[in-house]
Design a protein around this motif. Structure first.
Motif, mmCIF file in Angstrom:
data_model
loop_
_atom_site.group_PDB
_atom_site.id
_atom_site.type_symbol
_atom_site.label_atom_id
_atom_site.label_comp_id
_atom_site.label_asym_id
_atom_site.label_seq_id
_atom_site.Cartn_x
_atom_site.Cartn_y
_atom_site.Cartn_z
ATOM 1 N N LEU A 599 0.707 -0.934 -0.169
ATOM 2 C CA LEU A 599 -0.125 -0.217 -0.322
ATOM 3 C C LEU A 599 1.075 1.127 0.006
ATOM 4 N N ASN A 600 2.052 1.152 1.031
ATOM 5 C CA ASN A 600 2.679 2.289 0.783
ATOM 6 C C ASN A 600 3.498 2.844 -1.263
ATOM 7 N N TYR A 601 3.738 1.613 -1.337
ATOM 8 C CA TYR A 601 4.276 1.808 -2.716
ATOM 9 C C TYR A 601 3.615 1.835 -3.600
ATOM 10 N N VAL A 602 2.119 1.630 -3.660
ATOM 11 C CA VAL A 602 1.043 2.525 -4.670
ATOM 12 C C VAL A 602 0.423 3.377 -4.662
ATOM 13 N N ASN A 603 0.143 3.680 -3.434
ATOM 14 C CA ASN A 603 -0.385 4.795 -2.724
ATOM 15 C C ASN A 603 0.441 5.785 -2.558
ATOM 16 N N GLY A 604 2.378 6.036 -2.999
ATOM 17 C CA GLY A 604 3.102 6.974 -3.147
ATOM 18 C C GLY A 604 3.227 7.559 -1.895
ATOM 19 N N PHE A 605 3.226 6.750 -0.867
ATOM 20 C CA PHE A 605 3.291 7.277 0.317
ATOM 21 C C PHE A 605 4.479 6.774 0.742
ATOM 22 N N HIS A 606 5.371 6.513 -0.446
ATOM 23 C CA HIS A 606 6.491 6.303 0.136
ATOM 24 C C HIS A 606 7.723 7.654 -0.611
ATOM 25 N N GLN A 607 6.869 8.184 -0.674
ATOM 26 C CA GLN A 607 7.528 9.204 -1.461
ATOM 27 C C GLN A 607 7.321 10.434 -0.464
ATOM 28 N N LYS A 608 6.960 10.287 0.823
ATOM 29 C CA LYS A 608 6.133 11.363 1.902
ATOM 30 C C LYS A 608 6.930 10.595 2.780
ATOM 31 N N PRO A 609 8.439 10.336 4.190
ATOM 32 C CA PRO A 609 8.011 9.327 4.938
ATOM 33 C C PRO A 609 7.128 9.801 5.799
ATOM 34 N N GLU A 610 6.545 10.346 6.257
ATOM 35 C CA GLU A 610 5.589 11.304 7.143
ATOM 36 C C GLU A 610 4.165 10.596 7.248
ATOM 37 N N LEU A 611 4.030 9.837 5.778
ATOM 38 C CA LEU A 611 2.309 9.061 5.587
ATOM 39 C C LEU A 611 2.507 8.165 5.379
ATOM 40 N N LEU A 612 4.042 7.042 5.664
ATOM 41 C CA LEU A 612 3.710 5.388 5.427
ATOM 42 C C LEU A 612 3.198 5.046 6.233
ATOM 43 N N LEU A 613 2.895 4.173 6.129
ATOM 44 C CA LEU A 613 1.862 3.037 7.078
ATOM 45 C C LEU A 613 2.748 1.707 7.830
ATOM 46 N N GLU A 614 2.552 1.997 9.096
ATOM 47 C CA GLU A 614 3.621 1.065 9.155
ATOM 48 C C GLU A 614 3.061 -0.276 9.529
ATOM 49 N N ALA A 615 4.134 -1.114 9.191
ATOM 50 C CA ALA A 615 3.461 -2.561 8.969
ATOM 51 C C ALA A 615 2.723 -3.394 9.644
ATOM 52 N N ASP A 616 2.252 -3.096 11.023
ATOM 53 C CA ASP A 616 1.595 -4.261 12.412
ATOM 54 C C ASP A 616 0.900 -3.296 12.792
ATOM 55 N N ARG A 617 -0.419 -2.445 11.653
ATOM 56 C CA ARG A 617 -1.370 -2.521 12.449
ATOM 57 C C ARG A 617 -2.794 -2.103 11.011
ATOM 58 N N THR A 618 -3.798 -1.429 11.657
ATOM 59 C CA THR A 618 -4.827 -1.761 10.954
ATOM 60 C C THR A 618 -4.550 0.484 10.429
ATOM 61 N N TYR A 619 -6.237 -0.030 8.592
ATOM 62 C CA TYR A 619 -5.518 1.968 9.257
ATOM 63 C C TYR A 619 -7.064 1.774 8.456
ATOM 64 N N THR A 620 -8.273 2.796 8.828
ATOM 65 C CA THR A 620 -9.798 2.608 7.862
ATOM 66 C C THR A 620 -9.191 3.495 6.290
ATOM 67 N N ASP A 621 -10.390 2.905 5.945
ATOM 68 C CA ASP A 621 -11.008 4.055 4.751
ATOM 69 C C ASP A 621 -10.621 6.107 4.769
ATOM 70 N N ARG A 622 -11.061 5.713 6.209
ATOM 71 C CA ARG A 622 -10.618 7.545 6.587
ATOM 72 C C ARG A 622 -9.178 8.131 6.804
ATOM 73 N N GLU A 623 -8.253 6.435 7.013
ATOM 74 C CA GLU A 623 -7.037 7.364 7.217
ATOM 75 C C GLU A 623 -5.971 7.262 6.200
ATOM 76 N N ILE A 624 -6.706 6.204 4.811
ATOM 77 C CA ILE A 624 -5.796 5.996 4.072
ATOM 78 C C ILE A 624 -6.148 7.350 3.225
ATOM 79 N N ALA A 625 -7.124 7.788 2.693
ATOM 80 C CA ALA A 625 -8.070 8.996 2.762
ATOM 81 C C ALA A 625 -6.930 10.029 2.242
ATOM 82 N N GLU A 626 -7.399 10.127 4.084
ATOM 83 C CA GLU A 626 -6.469 11.702 4.722
ATOM 84 C C GLU A 626 -5.389 11.552 4.087
ATOM 85 N N ARG A 627 -4.346 10.050 3.801
ATOM 86 C CA ARG A 627 -3.018 10.130 3.152
ATOM 87 C C ARG A 627 -3.388 10.995 2.499
ATOM 88 N N LYS A 628 -3.927 10.061 1.406
ATOM 89 C CA LYS A 628 -3.508 10.484 -0.154
ATOM 90 C C LYS A 628 -3.663 11.990 -0.581
#
Length: 868
Positions: A599-628
């Motif tokens: 998810l970090n790669y396909v959403n481009g979050f790797h381009q801004k480290p502060e947006l990276l998803l942590e490996a061991d937790r889950t995220y809601t649709d709202r949280e992913i939308a906010e990061r995008k």
């Protein structure tokens, strides 16, 4: 007389929220009205959006009806009927989410432990493209759908080669001569229809833009065009090559553009490869000094586009000359015999197009002096959806190339899928330099290249299509003939997510039913019943668009920026967001960390480290939308909730010639490289089918060779095509009462259309029932006659033919159009993965309507079954 002004009194008190539509693939901005009682009673276009300017198509308005559809899946369901088949009642039993997750997680983990390739996924939520990557986390590269390749198998890679973009559109801002070939852009379908139609209408009113529509059926676009050019189906490539012949042989092309901005002057040897020196640099011919030089030699005076030369003992010619040689056999007279378009029409349109292109003119936009080319050739599935799709797409591009109208104001411009960040033309549309001054070719717009393997790891043979789009239809060919294709495993588990492969894949329904029957376990994530999820063992019900969060930019043709989707109401049933469902399954299977990394790669979050998803937790649709949203412009979710979107007109430096300083691929040598690399791998692995592989499909320039559908036996004397209008654009439609009200009160969508004179010659008339028979299958339908149909064509609405499903609101028709189409290698472009989308057919008049249709389809209510 009262001076009181009219008042809006159709709405109850309530509030408006800003959101984004998802009734087709694209993302028109909306505002949704919710009453004080919490009921959604109105959806409109969002006036602040420069993309759709407050406009919204019928589908967008009808989202209310899907939201409140009483047949929605309301809670997780377990099948209790062990029997499966089309129209068989699953006898669903409601269960809890915990139980549903336990069952699906257990069964998927069993499959992954045995062999992850045994998962056959069909994940088709286009506005959440990141979900498509979940099978990669699971370990399966299988793809069980036609989404992507049926409509754009050759289209998307060719856009990647030419524009480094996913899609393409004519530049409505400056275009004055607009050719539409086999697509409804700006009128009835495809990219952001409501938005496009608004802008195209303005261009026609304000600038008197001329529209020429080339297609077998007089569509909405054809009816509104200045000129409709009826054409024999599956001959659009030959029409384009006829235009190219006129442009080249009448010297109506932009030589300066070809010399400066393309590889057209690069010298090509007899093997099709560029002629290079020992360091790999490519040669050109200096027409002034009459000698070969390297492409970047500072002493070059003039690039030769024509001629035959010898360099280091190799006879060679410029790429442009290679194309000119092909075009010698593509005169308007020769192409007229194939297309049925009169030669004089081909010549006239080519000359009009060249004149309108204003070759040599310039315009200043934001301190840049840019070529102005206000003429462009646009097209889509109807024109390119054929066996030789890569060649078809390139032929259309070359019409634009010849007048210098690639990525110019007024020309044919690449449309990226999702730039991800406002600062760059990023995502899959990134522009990077390649060898010898050329732009790096980027045919892989949906996912990275799938590596070659033998035995094949994918049932759709994706590893054999190094520059193609997933040919999901080939699963029928391989699964019905596993020994021939050396499959060393058999898929037994299926995961469906907002996908209906039993409807959307070409090939025999009976064969697909056999494949479905062979599945040990099927899970479906969906909103409404359809032909595919009625085979499921477990239903995981998803939120609809009015209950969920998302942030998307989905191939907008003239604009850019993230669009927020937010809940208008709390979930009205016991449903969940797709993000939660995939996270829960990932935890239970043990792939949560892999999924977050992907998810970090396909959403481009790797381009801004502060947006990276942590490996061991889950995220809601709202949280992913906010990061995008933050990735795009740094704004948090509250900003998007207030504004609804970050849409602006496309930034000119990303829209016009973003590759400035690099050379475009007029001649696509990479196609030959892909061919020869695949051939070498197949030889080394001793792949048995390599000798039957269609190596001729890989061409660096298009040729006029006829598609196989044109060569079917003579008894099949008609061509069957399918079409859609705006209210059924990209599916998700035919169960909706408002859409049905529009569609089934229109005779265009309740009968198949044939030409009036053709019908008379065959002893047929309006109201007759016929069997439409191809070499591969048949459908049954009632006829209607029209002058607006090419004489050799049978036109079938995408809303007309259906098979039995659970949803009582969907009218059962005379079968699936896709039954008429082959799902085999012979009719699949070996270069791009595109299947043939036109069928050669014959018509057989019936004296009776089949009983199952008479009983099931209210279109025929009141009929006795006997036709007069």
């Amino acid at each position: 007389m009262s001076n009181r002004q009219p008042e809006q009194n159709s709405l109850k008190p309530g509030k408006w929220i800003k959101s984004t539509c998802k009734m087709c693939l694209h993302s028109c901005n909306t505002r949704v009205h919710i009453t004080d009682e919490g009921i959604i009673n109105k959806i409109e276009g969002e006036p602040s959006s420069p993309s759709n300017n407050g406009r919204l198509c019928p589908k967008g308005n009808a989202a209310i009806m899907r939201h409140y559809d009483p047949t929605r899946f309301k809670t997780p369901l377990r099948r209790t009927n062990p029997n499966k088949g089309p129209g068989v009642d699953p006898k669903w039993e409601p269960i809890s989410w915990d139980e549903a997750y336990d069952i699906v997680g257990r069964e998927l983990k069993r499959t992954r432990d045995e062999d992850p390739r045994k998962l056959l996924p069909a994940i088709n939520n286009f506005q959440k493209l990141f979900l498509w990557a979940w099978p990669a986390a699971f370990g399966s590269a299988n793809f069980f759908s036609s989404v992507g390749n049926f409509c754009g198998g050759g289209y998307h890679p060719m856009n990647g080669f030419v524009h480094s973009a996913f899609a393409a559109a004519n530049d409505v801002n400056y275009c004055n001569y607009w050719i539409n070939n086999g697509g409804g852009d700006g009128f009835s379908s495809h990219l952001h229809t409501a938005a496009q139609a608004n802008h195209v209408a303005k261009a026609r009113i304000e600038r008197n833009m001329r529209v020429v529509t080339v297609e077998p059926r007089l569509s909405i676009g054809g009816a509104k065009a200045n000129e409709w050019v009826p054409i024999r189906p599956a001959t659009d490539r030959q029409f384009a090559l006829g235009l190219c012949h006129v442009l080249v042989y009448e010297n109506l092309y932009d030589a300066k553009f070809l010399k400066k901005d393309t590889n057209a002057p690069y010298l090509v040897g007899p093997d099709g490869y560029f002629v290079r020196n020992e360091n790999g640099d490519i040669y050109v011919w200096d027409a002034k000094d009459n000698c070969a030089k390297l492409w970047n030699d500072p002493t070059l005076k003039d690039f030769a586009l024509e001629g035959v030369y010898e360099v280091n003992g190799v006879t060679c010619r410029p790429a442009f000359q290679r194309f000119k040689d092909i075009l010698a056999e593509c005169t308007p007279e020769q192409m007229s015999k194939v297309t049925t378009v009169p030669a004089e029409t081909i010549r006239r349109i080519a000359r009009e197009f060249a004149k309108a292109a204003q070759i040599g003119s310039f315009i200043e936009i934001e301190d840049r002096i840019l070529p102005l080319r206000p003429a462009a050739y646009n097209y889509y599935r109807g024109a390119q959806g054929h066996k030789y799709s890569a060649m078809a797409n390139q032929s259309f591009k070359l019409v634009n190339f010849l007048v210098g109208a690639i990525d110019t104001p007024g020309g044919h411009v690449g449309a990226t899928l999702d730039d991800q960040m406002v600062e760059i033309r990023g995502g899959c549309g990134a522009i990077t330099p390649g060898e010898s001054g050329m732009m790096h070719a980027n045919p892989h717009q949906l996912h990275p290249e799938v590596p070659f393997s033998f035995p094949p790891n994918e049932v759709h043979l994706m590893g054999y299509f190094p520059i193609g789009v997933d040919p999901g239809h080939l699963a029928q060919e391989t699964l019905m003939n596993p020994e021939k294709y050396n499959l060393d495993y058999r898929p037994d588990t299926m995961l469906l997510c907002h996908s209906n492969p039993m409807w959307n894949i070409s090939g025999s329904r009976k064969e697909w039913y056999k494949i479905m029957s062979g599945m040990r376990f099927i899970a479906a994530i969906d909103i409404l019943p359809n032909e595919s999820n009625e085979w499921a063992d477990i239903i995981l019900p998803a939120h609809d668009l009015l209950e969920s969060w998302n942030m998307t930019m989905i191939e907008p043709p003239h604009h850019e920026g993230m669009c927020l989707r937010q809940p208008a109401t709390p979930p009205i049933y016991d449903t969940r967001a797709e993000e939660e469902i995939f996270y829960e399954l990932s935890k239970r299977i043990g792939i949560l960390d892999i999924w977050n990394n992907i998810l970090n790669y396909v959403n481009g979050f790797h381009q801004k480290p502060e947006l990276l998803l942590e490996a061991d937790r889950t995220y809601t649709d709202r949280e992913i939308a906010e990061r995008k949203g933050k990735l795009w412009n740094g704004k948090d979710l509250d900003w998007y909730i207030e504004h609804g979107h970050a849409v602006t007109p496309r930034r000119p430096d990303k829209w016009y010639r973003p590759w400035d300083g690099m050379r475009l691929h007029f001649y696509i040598e990479d196609i030959l490289k892909a061919r020869d690399d695949l051939k070498q791998k197949m030889e080394a692995a001793d792949v048995p089918i390599r000798h039957q592989w269609s190596w001729g499909d890989y061409q660096p320039l298009p040729t006029p060779v006829p598609d196989p559908v044109l060569l079917e036996p003579a008894e099949y004397d008609m061509f069957a095509i399918t079409f859609k209008d705006i209210q059924i654009n990209f599916g998700e439609s035919t169960s909706n009462p408002w859409i049905k009200d529009i569609t089934y009160n229109d005779p265009v969508h309740t009968s198949v259309l044939i030409n009036t004179a053709t019908a008379a010659s065959k002893g047929l008339q309006t109201g007759d029932v016929v069997r439409i028979q191809s070499p591969y299958g048949s459908i049954v339908a009632r006829l209607a006659t029209s002058q607006g149909v090419h004489p050799e064509t049978v036109c079938v609405s995408n809303a007309l033919t259906r098979v039995a499903i659970q949803h009582s609101g969907v009218r059962v028709g005379g079968g699936s159009f896709n039954d008429l189409l082959p799902a085999n290698l012979e009719n699949t472009d070996a270069c791009s993965g595109q299947p043939e989308t036109v069928a050669k057919v014959k018509l057989i008049k019936l004296t009776e309507l089949p009983p199952e249709l008479l009983a099931a389809n209210s279109v025929y209510a009141g009929e006795k079954g006997r036709m007069h």
